[in-house]
Design an enzyme around this catalytic site. Structure first.
Site, PDB file in Angstrom:
ATOM      1  N   TYR A 273     -12.623   2.038 -41.083  1.00 15.54           N
ATOM      2  CA  TYR A 273     -11.665   0.930 -41.204  1.00 15.54           C
ATOM      3  C   TYR A 273     -12.172  -0.331 -40.507  1.00 15.54           C
ATOM      4  O   TYR A 273     -11.771  -1.430 -40.849  1.00 15.54           O
ATOM      5  CB  TYR A 273     -10.310   1.308 -40.609  1.00 15.54           C
ATOM      6  CG  TYR A 273      -9.497   2.266 -41.449  1.00 15.54           C
ATOM      7  CD1 TYR A 273     -10.067   2.911 -42.542  1.00 15.54           C
ATOM      8  CD2 TYR A 273      -8.171   2.525 -41.165  1.00 15.54           C
ATOM      9  CE1 TYR A 273      -9.337   3.790 -43.306  1.00 15.54           C
ATOM     10  CE2 TYR A 273      -7.432   3.399 -41.931  1.00 15.54           C
ATOM     11  CZ  TYR A 273      -8.020   4.033 -42.998  1.00 15.54           C
ATOM     12  OH  TYR A 273      -7.292   4.902 -43.759  1.00 15.54           O
TER      13      TYR A 273
ATOM     14  N   LYS B  76     -15.827  16.126 -41.022  1.00 11.20           N
ATOM     15  CA  LYS B  76     -16.544  16.417 -42.256  1.00 11.20           C
ATOM     16  C   LYS B  76     -18.017  16.529 -41.851  1.00 11.20           C
ATOM     17  O   LYS B  76     -18.904  15.828 -42.360  1.00 11.20           O
ATOM     18  CB  LYS B  76     -16.292  15.270 -43.265  1.00 11.20           C
ATOM     19  CG  LYS B  76     -16.780  15.532 -44.658  1.00 11.20           C
ATOM     20  CD  LYS B  76     -15.965  16.556 -45.419  1.00 11.20           C
ATOM     21  CE  LYS B  76     -16.582  16.818 -46.771  1.00 11.20           C
ATOM     22  NZ  LYS B  76     -16.058  18.006 -47.448  1.00 11.20           N
TER      23      LYS B  76
ATOM     24  N   ASP C 147      -5.148   9.150 -41.180  1.00 17.68           N
ATOM     25  CA  ASP C 147      -4.238   8.359 -42.010  1.00 17.68           C
ATOM     26  C   ASP C 147      -3.705   9.232 -43.147  1.00 17.68           C
ATOM     27  O   ASP C 147      -2.503   9.303 -43.416  1.00 17.68           O
ATOM     28  CB  ASP C 147      -5.035   7.157 -42.555  1.00 17.68           C
ATOM     29  CG  ASP C 147      -4.160   6.107 -43.194  1.00 17.68           C
ATOM     30  OD1 ASP C 147      -2.934   6.295 -43.210  1.00 17.68           O
ATOM     31  OD2 ASP C 147      -4.703   5.101 -43.677  1.00 17.68           O
TER      32      ASP C 147
END
Ligand code: NAD
Length: 359
Positions: free
Chosen positions: A135, A190, A246
């Site tokens: 972000y 991940k 999020d």
């Protein structure tokens, strides 16, 4: 105790009014000051986060925030869009730790989109890192590709990055929160594909060595998304980065019955915080008086707990909310077919009545 009250846009003004009403019903002295933010501030001052609003927020012990945004601002250039106000507040106040508890109240088990046995008794805490990740990573932008599958064509790119201290501080927050609960942390990443999240896993594991009493496990985000709807009660504290957090926290909101039930807290290193419902400004129902104010009222309870150290008052609000649900009161988002929902103001009044009857 100084509170900056920033209602924002859409249902923001309606739900924050109810939370303020509830705070005023406590036997506590607050200094509350209201300012414009988001689209409302853009209309008045040409910017979603005017200097006066930012100053008020910085000087307060806590910010009670409604929601910002409306589709009518979608044509504005990005820095002037209402949602930029939240990013600006997070950045300027250094709010890096986002707490989103997902609790399924027994009375709302039937409102969840999952089977009752999967959500009855659910009480998980999602901790999302708030200031790093894709972000905010630089560089980002648009350009003509010089390599890749289609060189010479337009492309867009963002940068995913996390520094060691950013991961360490959010990991400490998660382990400390777990110590007050069932002493289990699941770190979601991940690591199998992304270098950033292999690093995340390494750093969280290292921080975990300082908390031998807390069990740590790691889960890939795709599996975590699946487990959240398959067996959500297997989680307790879940810690993850900005992007994954999020998405997973919105997924978790539906376990609780409605997004209108999910409070949140965003804290900086000195426990100053911004408290807001997890949902947006809901332009589709704004002005109708039907929005559920409970997520905002529960956010006010989190504010009392984390930033204002008023644990007893926080518990009083939470117990008043449980009591109105037990009385059968439901706003439209929670009401089952054939029942008559109550409006935003009536729900706020009911919480105040429940508070008064505790005396
Ligand atoms: P939203 O959360 O505003 O609404 C999604 C759906 O949930 C809508 O059907 C809405 O009616 C319903 N809903 C949300 N809150 C509710 C409540 N308290 N009671 C009853 N129903 C409720 O998300 P969206 O529609 O994707 O976005 C609307 C605007 O909000 C956009 O401009 C978006 O950018 C903004 N937004 C702001 C924030 C924030 O201020 N933190 C967060 C998310 C979205």
């Amino acid at each position: 105790m100084k509170i900056a009250v920033l209602p924002g846009d859409g249902i923001g003004t309606e739900i924050v009014a109810e939370a303020v009403k509830v705070l005023n019903a406590l036997d506590l002295q607050f200094e509350m000051e209201t300012a414009l933010v988001g689209g409302a501030a853009y209309e008045a001052y040409g910017h979603p986060l005017p200097p006066a609003t930012l100053k008020l927020a910085k000087e307060a012990d806590a910010v009670l925030f409604g929601a910002v945004g409306d589709w009518k601002y979608d044509m504005l250039e990005r820095p002037l869009r209402p949602e930029q106000a939240i990013l600006g507040l997070r950045k300027n106040l250094g709010l890096f730790a986002n707490f989103r508890p997902a609790i399924c109240y027994p009375e709302l088990v039937a409102s969840s989109s999952l089977k009752p046995e999967l959500v009855a008794g659910l009480d998980i805490l999602i901790i999302r890192e708030l200031t790093g990740d894709i972000y905010f990573g630089q560089p980002r932008g648009r350009r003509v590709a010089t390599d890749g599958h289609f060189p010479g064509t337009d492309e867009a790119f963002d940068t995913m990055r996390y520094s060691r201290p950013e991961i360490e501080r959010i990991a400490h927050i998660a382990f400390q929160a777990a110590r007050k609960r069932s002493k289990r942390v699941t770190s979601v990443d991940k690591a199998n594909v992304l270098e950033t999240f292999q690093f995340w896993r390494d750093v969280v594991t290292h921080v975990g060595l300082e908390y031998p009493d807390v069990a740590l496990d790691h889960m890939y985000v795709d599996n975590a998304a699946m487990q959240l709807v398959r067996a959500p009660k297997t989680f307790d504290v879940l810690v993850t980065g900005n992007l994954f957090g999020d998405i997973l926290s919105d997924e978790a909101s539906m376990l609780t019955g409605s997004i209108g039930m999910l409070p949140s807290a965003s804290l900086n290193a000195s426990q100053q915080g911004l408290y807001e419902p997890s949902h947006g400004s809901a332009p589709d129902i704004a002005g109708k008086g039907i929005a559920n104010p409970l997520a905002t009222i529960l956010s006010a309870a989190m504010m009392l707990r984390f930033s204002l150290t008023q644990e007893t008052a926080a518990q009083r609000i939470e117990s008043a909310v449980k009591s109105v649900l037990a009385q059968g009161l439901r706003t439209q988002d929670l009401a089952s077919k054939g029942t008559t929902p109550v409006g935003t103001v009536a729900m706020g009044d009911a919480v105040v009545r429940a508070l008064n009857s505790q005396r």
